[in-house]
Write a protein that holds these residues in place. Structure first.
Motif, PDB file in Angstrom:
ATOM      1  N   ILE A 166       0.801  -1.232   0.000  1.00 19.78           N
ATOM      2  CA  ILE A 166       0.000   0.000   0.000  1.00 19.78           C
ATOM      3  C   ILE A 166       0.835   1.285   0.000  1.00 19.78           C
ATOM      4  O   ILE A 166       0.511   2.235  -0.730  1.00 19.78           O
ATOM      5  N   PRO A 167       1.941   1.394   0.763  1.00 20.09           N
ATOM      6  CA  PRO A 167       2.681   2.671   0.741  1.00 20.09           C
ATOM      7  C   PRO A 167       3.452   2.920  -0.557  1.00 20.09           C
ATOM      8  O   PRO A 167       3.899   4.049  -0.790  1.00 20.09           O
ATOM      9  N   MET A 168       3.632   1.909  -1.380  1.00 23.36           N
ATOM     10  CA  MET A 168       4.520   2.046  -2.536  1.00 23.36           C
ATOM     11  C   MET A 168       4.091   3.130  -3.523  1.00 23.36           C
ATOM     12  O   MET A 168       4.913   3.938  -3.955  1.00 23.36           O
ATOM     13  N   PRO A 169       2.818   3.224  -3.921  1.00 25.95           N
ATOM     14  CA  PRO A 169       2.432   4.309  -4.828  1.00 25.95           C
ATOM     15  C   PRO A 169       2.545   5.692  -4.199  1.00 25.95           C
ATOM     16  O   PRO A 169       2.768   6.678  -4.904  1.00 25.95           O
ATOM     17  N   PHE A 170       2.399   5.770  -2.884  1.00 22.90           N
ATOM     18  CA  PHE A 170       2.457   7.062  -2.207  1.00 22.90           C
ATOM     19  C   PHE A 170       3.889   7.584  -2.088  1.00 22.90           C
ATOM     20  O   PHE A 170       4.131   8.783  -2.217  1.00 22.90           O
ATOM     21  N   PHE A 171       4.832   6.674  -1.827  1.00 31.82           N
ATOM     22  CA  PHE A 171       6.213   7.091  -1.560  1.00 31.82           C
ATOM     23  C   PHE A 171       7.189   6.703  -2.669  1.00 31.82           C
ATOM     24  O   PHE A 171       8.382   7.016  -2.573  1.00 31.82           O
ATOM     25  N   GLY A 172       6.722   6.003  -3.705  1.00 25.73           N
ATOM     26  CA  GLY A 172       7.608   5.590  -4.790  1.00 25.73           C
ATOM     27  C   GLY A 172       8.651   4.584  -4.345  1.00 25.73           C
ATOM     28  O   GLY A 172       9.798   4.600  -4.815  1.00 25.73           O
ATOM     29  N   THR A 173       8.258   3.677  -3.445  1.00 24.64           N
ATOM     30  CA  THR A 173       9.189   2.708  -2.872  1.00 24.64           C
ATOM     31  C   THR A 173       8.948   1.312  -3.448  1.00 24.64           C
ATOM     32  O   THR A 173       8.073   1.104  -4.279  1.00 24.64           O
ATOM     33  N   THR A 174       9.725   0.355  -2.984  1.00 20.23           N
ATOM     34  CA  THR A 174       9.605  -1.040  -3.407  1.00 20.23           C
ATOM     35  C   THR A 174       9.231  -1.905  -2.198  1.00 20.23           C
ATOM     36  O   THR A 174       9.262  -1.430  -1.058  1.00 20.23           O
ATOM     37  N   PRO A 175       8.905  -3.195  -2.422  1.00 21.06           N
ATOM     38  CA  PRO A 175       8.599  -4.072  -1.281  1.00 21.06           C
ATOM     39  C   PRO A 175       9.779  -4.257  -0.327  1.00 21.06           C
ATOM     40  O   PRO A 175       9.595  -4.704   0.800  1.00 21.06           O
ATOM     41  N   PHE A 176      10.976  -3.897  -0.804  1.00 18.27           N
ATOM     42  CA  PHE A 176      12.177  -4.083   0.014  1.00 18.27           C
ATOM     43  C   PHE A 176      12.623  -2.774   0.668  1.00 18.27           C
ATOM     44  O   PHE A 176      13.800  -2.592   0.978  1.00 18.27           O
ATOM     45  N   ALA A 177      11.695  -1.874   0.904  1.00 21.20           N
ATOM     46  CA  ALA A 177      12.023  -0.584   1.513  1.00 21.20           C
ATOM     47  C   ALA A 177      12.658  -0.772   2.886  1.00 21.20           C
ATOM     48  O   ALA A 177      12.169  -1.550   3.709  1.00 21.20           O
ATOM     49  N   ALA A 178      13.748  -0.065   3.134  1.00 26.75           N
ATOM     50  CA  ALA A 178      14.471  -0.112   4.421  1.00 26.75           C
ATOM     51  C   ALA A 178      14.667  -1.552   4.894  1.00 26.75           C
ATOM     52  O   ALA A 178      14.205  -1.928   5.977  1.00 26.75           O
ATOM     53  N   PRO A 179      15.385  -2.380   4.125  1.00 28.19           N
ATOM     54  CA  PRO A 179      15.497  -3.805   4.472  1.00 28.19           C
ATOM     55  C   PRO A 179      16.194  -4.079   5.796  1.00 28.19           C
ATOM     56  O   PRO A 179      15.797  -4.989   6.541  1.00 28.19           O
ATOM     57  N   GLY A 180      17.247  -3.294   6.102  1.00 28.62           N
ATOM     58  CA  GLY A 180      17.950  -3.517   7.361  1.00 28.62           C
ATOM     59  C   GLY A 180      17.066  -3.239   8.559  1.00 28.62           C
ATOM     60  O   GLY A 180      17.018  -4.021   9.521  1.00 28.62           O
ATOM     61  N   LEU A 181      16.332  -2.134   8.508  1.00 26.33           N
ATOM     62  CA  LEU A 181      15.417  -1.808   9.599  1.00 26.33           C
ATOM     63  C   LEU A 181      14.289  -2.827   9.685  1.00 26.33           C
ATOM     64  O   LEU A 181      13.833  -3.185  10.780  1.00 26.33           O
ATOM     65  N   GLY A 182      13.836  -3.320   8.529  1.00 25.11           N
ATOM     66  CA  GLY A 182      12.792  -4.341   8.523  1.00 25.11           C
ATOM     67  C   GLY A 182      13.249  -5.624   9.183  1.00 25.11           C
ATOM     68  O   GLY A 182      12.499  -6.249   9.944  1.00 25.11           O
ATOM     69  N   LEU A 183      14.491  -6.028   8.911  1.00 21.71           N
ATOM     70  CA  LEU A 183      15.022  -7.247   9.530  1.00 21.71           C
ATOM     71  C   LEU A 183      15.180  -7.073  11.034  1.00 21.71           C
ATOM     72  O   LEU A 183      14.871  -7.987  11.812  1.00 21.71           O
ATOM     73  N   ILE A 184      15.659  -5.912  11.455  1.00 25.32           N
ATOM     74  CA  ILE A 184      15.796  -5.651  12.895  1.00 25.32           C
ATOM     75  C   ILE A 184      14.432  -5.701  13.570  1.00 25.32           C
ATOM     76  O   ILE A 184      14.264  -6.310  14.641  1.00 25.32           O
ATOM     77  N   ALA A 185      13.441  -5.062  12.954  1.00 27.75           N
ATOM     78  CA  ALA A 185      12.092  -5.089  13.517  1.00 27.75           C
ATOM     79  C   ALA A 185      11.549  -6.514  13.588  1.00 27.75           C
ATOM     80  O   ALA A 185      10.889  -6.891  14.567  1.00 27.75           O
ATOM     81  N   SER A 186      11.837  -7.319  12.569  1.00 23.97           N
ATOM     82  CA  SER A 186      11.376  -8.714  12.563  1.00 23.97           C
ATOM     83  C   SER A 186      11.980  -9.502  13.713  1.00 23.97           C
ATOM     84  O   SER A 186      11.292 -10.278  14.387  1.00 23.97           O
ATOM     85  N   VAL A 187      13.277  -9.303  13.939  1.00 22.93           N
ATOM     86  CA  VAL A 187      13.958  -9.998  15.035  1.00 22.93           C
ATOM     87  C   VAL A 187      13.354  -9.588  16.375  1.00 22.93           C
ATOM     88  O   VAL A 187      13.119 -10.428  17.259  1.00 22.93           O
ATOM     89  N   VAL A 188      13.083  -8.295  16.533  1.00 24.83           N
ATOM     90  CA  VAL A 188      12.499  -7.810  17.788  1.00 24.83           C
ATOM     91  C   VAL A 188      11.128  -8.435  18.022  1.00 24.83           C
ATOM     92  O   VAL A 188      10.825  -8.936  19.116  1.00 24.83           O
ATOM     93  N   MET A 189      10.268  -8.419  16.996  1.00 23.95           N
ATOM     94  CA  MET A 189       8.928  -9.004  17.140  1.00 23.95           C
ATOM     95  C   MET A 189       9.000 -10.488  17.446  1.00 23.95           C
ATOM     96  O   MET A 189       8.305 -10.987  18.347  1.00 23.95           O
ATOM     97  N   PHE A 190       9.820 -11.203  16.679  1.00 22.73           N
ATOM     98  CA  PHE A 190       9.926 -12.650  16.874  1.00 22.73           C
ATOM     99  C   PHE A 190      10.490 -12.971  18.256  1.00 22.73           C
ATOM    100  O   PHE A 190       9.948 -13.834  18.974  1.00 22.73           O
TER     101      PHE A 190
END
Length: 488
Positions: A166-190
């Motif tokens: 959903i944010p991709m058309p608004f911000f011109g991003t890809t599904p891999f936006a901020a991958p490092g931060l996404g991985l860190i967030a995933s580790v924290v949640m898990f």
């Protein structure tokens, strides 16, 4: 009076949807309440503002809903999801029952399988595991939720979940936006979710609390009844891209494929998504998009959606080739998947239409000014706005789209002025939408509790701790790291 009308419209929508009324009926009525209270032309806002915004959402995202639902249905009918859950159970064993349930859910949803398809397959597997391990059944919903609608929905780089698109058309991003931060967030949640669940299981064991219930003799009949429930369908429609009613239609294979054949389509989704986002589309000549024939757009406004669509379609082809003998009636299975996408896309689009009417009210400028003036910068403001709207609507996708429709351009302008990478806005928006959307009235929560044979009073606190608190902690970590080091 205009602000009061917005509150009344929201209150009407939340109260009536909680009582089981269809969002398709409630959203235009709530929009009319908002328009009437502001002295605005009601019919014009219904046919032009409401339907205009809903139509734009359908035009942008229906291909994702359609491809995702068909893929999920074929994965289910081919026996692939069942084989993956069986394999995880066998390899991790009874002594790691909670981990097996979490990882099974994470694997299939990160690979593109719809949330409710995963629910209806993983719940029976979890019941068997928890019973043998003598773990309280009240912890099952939290374990399944941790694996299916936390980090794989909002944080893992490249996840094909609609929420990540959903944010991709608004911000011109890809599904891999901020991958490092996404991985860190995933580790924290898990990590936080597993810590809580293992702690709760250990406390229960010390207290002498076991599995604690006897399952219904005919679980298949019970699951089918839940899937066909009108209440389940209406509440589920805004939570995922799959209508539970279609779970038991189509032609289910009596045999399962090998684990390699079962996992291969999931790997194709991830690999093709990455190649399209990072390699193929950036090298293509897409200057033709700038002409009026194609809306005068840039590649960045569609590349993310295109990547996910191609990934899911490629995985569908691989899935059909590898399971052609097990897909006894391919036409029926594909039709069921296509039908499963129609109610969710219309339900979420209706929420978006309601949000557009609210944003069109003269008083909304006051709300915009207040939201953008929140201390902490655009990341904090964006996180709060997506959290609040997702909580009110009980829908991460609906709440996030309403927020970005109304404020996305303002956030992007603020980010540009301070030199912030839009990818950081993308990741914060998705994680923010995936926190408080899991309140008691959320369709996924209600469906999951019903499938597990539990109740809010027994299981919801553990869902809060493992699925909401962990996500909020991850969101705070991402905001802090993003503010200090930018997007990475």
């Amino acid at each position: 009076m205009g602000l009061l009308g917005i509150v009344l419209g929201l209150g009407f929508l939340i109260w009536m949807s909680f009582r089981g009324w269809s969002v398709l009926v409630l959203t235009p009525l709530a929009a009319l309440i908002v328009a009437l209270s502001s002295g605005e032309p009601m019919l014009a806002h219904w046919t032009q503002t409401f339907m205009g915004a809903a139509g734009v959402f359908v035009a942008q995202f229906f291909p994702l809903f359609l491809a995702g639902a068909v893929f999920g249905k074929l994965m289910d009918d081919s026996g692939s999801v069942t084989e993956i859950t069986r394999f995880m159970t066998e390899k991790l064993g009874i002594e790691r029952a909670i981990l097996a349930v979490v990882l099974a859910g994470a694997l299939v949803t990160y690979g593109g399988v719809s949330l409710f398809v995963a629910f209806f397959v993983i719940v029976p597997m979890a019941q068997g595991l928890f019973r043998k391990a003598d773990i309280p059944y009240r912890l099952m919903p939290a374990a399944i939720g941790l694996g299916t609608f936390t980090f794989t929905m909002s944080a893992m780089p490249g996840t094909p979940a609609v929420q990540n698109a959903i944010p991709m058309p608004f911000f011109g991003t890809t599904p891999f936006a901020a991958p490092g931060l996404g991985l860190i967030a995933s580790v924290v949640m898990f990590a936080f979710g597993m810590w809580w669940l293992l702690r709760a299981a250990a406390k229960a064991r010390l207290a002498g609390e076991g599995y604690g219930r006897v399952d219904a003799a005919d679980q298949t009949e019970k699951v089918a009844e839940i899937a066909d429930s009108a209440m389940t369908r209406e509440r589920a429609a805004t939570s995922d891209a799959f209508d539970p009613h279609e779970i038991h239609t189509g032609c289910h294979s009596a045999q399962t494929p090998s684990i390699f054949i079962a996992v291969l389509p999931l790997l194709v989704v991830i690999l093709v998504n990455f190649l399209m986002s990072m390699v193929i589309l950036p090298r293509m000549d897409t200057s033709f998009l700038e002409s009026s024939q194609w809306g005068g757009i840039s590649l960045s406004s569609v590349s993310g959606v295109w990547s996910v669509i191609v990934a899911l379609l490629s995985a569908i082809v691989v899935l059909i080739i590898g399971n052609h003998q097990r897909l006894g009636n391919l036409r029926e299975s594909v039709a069921a998947g296509a039908n499963a996408s129609s109610l969710p896309i219309l339900s979420v689009a209706s929420l978006v239409g309601f949000g557009a009417v609210v944003a069109a009210m003269p008083v909304f400028s006051l709300i915009t000014d207040w939201v953008l003036s929140i201390q902490g910068g655009p990341l904090v403001s964006l996180a709060i706005s997506t959290n609040i709207l997702s909580a009110l609507t009980g829908s991460a996708s609906g709440g996030m789209t309403i927020a970005l429709d109304a404020l996305g351009a303002s956030y992007l302008q603020l980010a540009t002025e301070i030199g912030m990478d839009p990818a950081l806005l993308h990741r914060v928006a998705v994680i923010g939408a995936g926190t408080l959307d899991s309140l008691p009235h959320n369709g996924a929560i209600v469906t999951l509790l019903t499938l597990c044979g539990s109740t809010h009073s027994k299981s919801y606190f553990d869902i809060v701790m493992s699925c909401i608190v962990g996500a909020i902690i991850a969101l705070v970590v991402v905001i802090i790291l993003g503010t200090m080091f930018g997007s990475f």
